[in-house]
Design an enzyme around this catalytic site. Structure first.
Site, PDB file in Angstrom:
ATOM      1  N   LYS A   1      -3.946  -2.858  -2.272  1.00  0.00           N
ATOM      2  CA  LYS A   1      -4.223  -1.498  -1.807  1.00  0.00           C
ATOM      3  C   LYS A   1      -5.428  -0.875  -2.495  1.00  0.00           C
ATOM      4  O   LYS A   1      -6.190  -0.127  -1.884  1.00  0.00           O
ATOM      5  CB  LYS A   1      -2.987  -0.623  -2.011  1.00  0.00           C
ATOM      6  CG  LYS A   1      -1.811  -1.024  -1.136  1.00  0.00           C
ATOM      7  CD  LYS A   1      -0.600  -0.126  -1.373  1.00  0.00           C
ATOM      8  CE  LYS A   1       0.563  -0.538  -0.478  1.00  0.00           C
ATOM      9  NZ  LYS A   1       1.762   0.309  -0.694  1.00  0.00           N
TER      10      LYS A   1
ATOM     11  N   LYS B   1       2.741  -8.344   8.446  1.00  0.00           N
ATOM     12  CA  LYS B   1       4.041  -7.693   8.520  1.00  0.00           C
ATOM     13  C   LYS B   1       3.942  -6.411   9.348  1.00  0.00           C
ATOM     14  O   LYS B   1       2.934  -5.701   9.298  1.00  0.00           O
ATOM     15  CB  LYS B   1       4.529  -7.351   7.103  1.00  0.00           C
ATOM     16  CG  LYS B   1       6.003  -6.979   7.037  1.00  0.00           C
ATOM     17  CD  LYS B   1       6.399  -6.586   5.636  1.00  0.00           C
ATOM     18  CE  LYS B   1       5.923  -5.192   5.314  1.00  0.00           C
ATOM     19  NZ  LYS B   1       6.636  -4.587   4.179  1.00  0.00           N
TER      20      LYS B   1
ATOM     21  N   LYS C   1       3.813   0.664   9.063  1.00  0.00           N
ATOM     22  CA  LYS C   1       3.460   1.996   9.548  1.00  0.00           C
ATOM     23  C   LYS C   1       1.950   2.193   9.568  1.00  0.00           C
ATOM     24  O   LYS C   1       1.431   3.005  10.325  1.00  0.00           O
ATOM     25  CB  LYS C   1       4.086   3.053   8.640  1.00  0.00           C
ATOM     26  CG  LYS C   1       5.601   2.966   8.509  1.00  0.00           C
ATOM     27  CD  LYS C   1       6.094   3.844   7.383  1.00  0.00           C
ATOM     28  CE  LYS C   1       7.570   3.589   7.093  1.00  0.00           C
ATOM     29  NZ  LYS C   1       8.055   4.360   5.940  1.00  0.00           N
TER      30      LYS C   1
END
Length: 335
Positions: A111, A192, A195
């Protein structure tokens, strides 16, 4: 009775991966264990959020969890930020954790992408997660496969703290469902379901209407060859559909592959299964949304129950590490 704890961020709508990989299992756990589940809104602050949106998504996520089967009369359901002991214990654990082990966290590396502008909270996120778990003396932590590394850190911190300051924390175990634990994106089946996906077409939301679910699955990416078999490495698209179907109906993805000779029938069966699986969740959510005050009261009661447990654990940790608490020491000597 074993104690179970897990949490979910309110960073977007609940999707099929959340439900099959975690929430549905939580609904079962609450009847077999002393279960604590929280909406971890503090974790959502590691990236910029609009205050109004965060507040609204926190309430929506809590409602979705109740709609998905969590019963506040059976489990303890609460919002993380309503229990201040989470951040208090996190600081104590940060003073036990090392920079090196936090740098090794793969989620941080993914991230942050080596950016100096990444927030400090993103770096220390796993320590707060450890505090979330250790506050409640959890024996088991149901998580997605990608969270295993964080649970290992939690275990390491608990063991290190106990070795230095005495037996304060229960050392938890991670549990990962075998089927449906890793639902992939319908458009990018090597990623995966998330959201934060770039394309909403690859993500099935728990509150999607039936026709939307049918359309997304019908357009799901499969594979160049027409053979249907469960082979995530070489046939990720069709394997993802088989995994979703198996998790929805309680079957085995390898065995289910023999039931289909073409992609159209597989997609139709998967669509029907998912629609029926999510129908009662969506109906219950719409019912709960008509009484937001009732849901708020349930979360307040859950936070009060959670805090009574968390405060006792934090007091043990503070005493063990040597924080100055004259009133507590006086009470102990008088007893």
């Amino acid at each position: 009775m074993a104690r179970v704890l897990s949490g979910i961020q309110p960073t977007g709508d609940l999707h099929l991966g959340n439900y099959l990989g975690a929430v549905r299992h939580w609904a079962q756990d609450q009847h077999e264990a002393d279960a604590y589940f929280c909406v971890v809104d503090l974790h959502a602050l590691t990236v910029p959020r609009e205050p109004g949106e965060l507040r609204a998504k926190t309430a929506e996520t809590a409602l979705a969890l109740i709609a998905a089967g969590l019963d506040p009369a059976v489990c303890t359901l609460f919002v993380q930020s309503q229990v201040p002991e989470h951040t208090q214990l996190s600081w104590l654990l940060e003073c036990v954790a090392s920079m090196g082990e936090l740098r090794r966290m793969t989620q941080f590396k993914d991230k942050a992408k080596d950016s100096d502008s990444a927030r400090v909270g993103l770096f220390t996120y796993p320590v707060l997660q450890a505090a979330d778990i250790l506050l409640y003396d959890a024996d088991r932590v149901p998580v997605g496969d990608e969270q295993r590394q964080h649970i290992e850190l939690c275990r390491d911190l608990a063991i290190r703290f106990n070795n230095r300051y005495g037996e304060v924390f229960v050392v938890p175990e991670a549990t990962v469902p075998k089927v449906g634990a890793r639902v992939m994106d319908l458009q990018e089946p090597t990623n995966k379901m998330s959201k934060s996906s770039e394309s909403p077409r690859g993500v099935i939301l728990v509150l999607d209407e039936p026709e939307v679910i049918e359309r997304k699955i019908k357009r799901a990416v499969t594979d160049p060859t027409s053979q249907i078999r469960f082979d995530p490495e070489h046939k990720p698209g069709v394997s993802n559909l088989l995994q979703i179907l198996a998790a929805s109906i309680g079957g085995d993805p390898v065995a289910l592959a023999d039931d289909f000779t073409d992609y159209a029938s597989l997609k139709a069966a998967t669509s029907d299964a998912v629609i029926e699986l999510l129908r009662p969740v969506r109906e219950r959510y719409l019912e709960l949304a008509t009484d937001p005050k009732g849901a708020e009261d349930l979360l307040t009661a859950g936070a009060e129950k959670a805090q009574s447990v968390a405060a006792a654990t934090l007091a043990r940790a503070e005493d063990a590490i040597g924080l100055y608490r004259p009133s507590r020491q006086n009470a102990a000597s008088q007893a």
